[in-house]
Design a protein around this motif. Structure first.
Motif: not given
Length: 275
Positions: A235-246
């Motif tokens: 959820s942190a990854a997505l909230a920050a604008g990255f496409t996914d966790q990886s």
């Protein structure tokens, strides 16, 4: 900090609402793989020998000197002896230095370690004990001294030619307003009033990194803030604008020399807000 086990790796981050971060850490052996920040990393070794590879050579920092790692320069970090090392470091955005120096090219301290007394004094003023709060005016005075000490310690700039600080600053501000979505250099050029390639060159000269790298680092800043608040990695990854966790994890590891999970484990209770 005395309650922490002396031979257990730890990192204590000092809470700040300003555009820089202070840490104190202890590393017993290997600390960080090769990585790079888009900030200056400026600090001092408190005890032991702090060894790191920087610009093709092995450097060794001991108490009494000042480490100055230029933005976007790759480096690692490990203990130079079996006793480990303890250090304090300030991570400061080039934009703060720019605001003080008025758009001059970023100061570059060639060897990564300086013995300039003015720079050492300015660094110490910004790196008191982690439990010592700094007043805003105290910080601003110290930042002024640090910027000018950096400029003096770096000597004459090797850069020449014209550049547009105001256009680069407009592009930097626009990146902050649109972190959650993809950006193009053409879009930044439209908002800055500068052509794409001149803007790209000026941005690197004035802020120490490329526009895309700057965007990625601001997203990682948000990820770290969300992680210490207890948000899961995905959820942190997505909230920050990255496409996914990886996608986020790849950038995080390249930037900080360790995985997000290890970084979070090393944070002291105080750094995590004693949740």
């Amino acid at each position: 900090m005395a309650s922490l086990k002396p031979h257990t790796d730890w990192i204590h981050r000092s809470a700040s609402d300003n555009k820089f971060e202070r840490i104190e850490a202890f590393i017993a052996k290997h600390g960080y793989d090769m990585h790079r920040h888009d900030t200056y990393a400026i600090g001092t070794t408190l005890s032991g020998v702090q060894s790191f590879r920087y610009r093709g050579e092995e450097r060794h920092s001991v108490p009494g000197g000042t480490m100055v790692l230029h933005p976007d320069e790759a480096h690692d970090g490990q203990a130079g002896t079996g006793e480990g090392f303890q250090y304090r470091m300030l991570y400061i955005e080039p934009a703060l230095i720019q605001q003080i120096l008025g758009g001059k090219p970023l100061p570059f301290v060639k060897h990564g370690i300086s013995h300039d007394p003015r720079l050492y004094a300015a660094t110490q003023a910004l790196l008191p004990r982690m439990d010592h709060p700094m007043e805003r005016l105290e910080e601003e005075d110290a930042l002024f001294e640090l910027a000018h000490a950096l400029h003096a310690a770096a000597g004459a700039s090797v850069h020449s030619g014209l550049f547009d600080y105001r256009a680069a600053e407009r592009a930097r501000e626009y990146i902050h307003s649109a972190m959650e979505r993809p950006l193009t250099l053409a879009e930044l050029a439209d908002h800055s009033g500068r052509d794409r390639w001149s803007l790209s060159r000026d941005f690197r000269l004035l802020f120490g990194t490329s526009p895309y790298r700057y965007l990625t680092m601001r997203r990682l800043d948000l990820v770290r803030a969300l992680l210490v608040q207890g948000q899961p990695l995905v959820s942190a990854a997505l909230a920050a604008g990255f496409t996914d966790q990886s996608h986020m994890t790849r950038h995080f590891t390249k930037t900080y020399g360790m995985s997000p999970a290890r970084w979070l484990r090393l944070q002291t209770p105080r750094a995590l807000g004693a949740r």
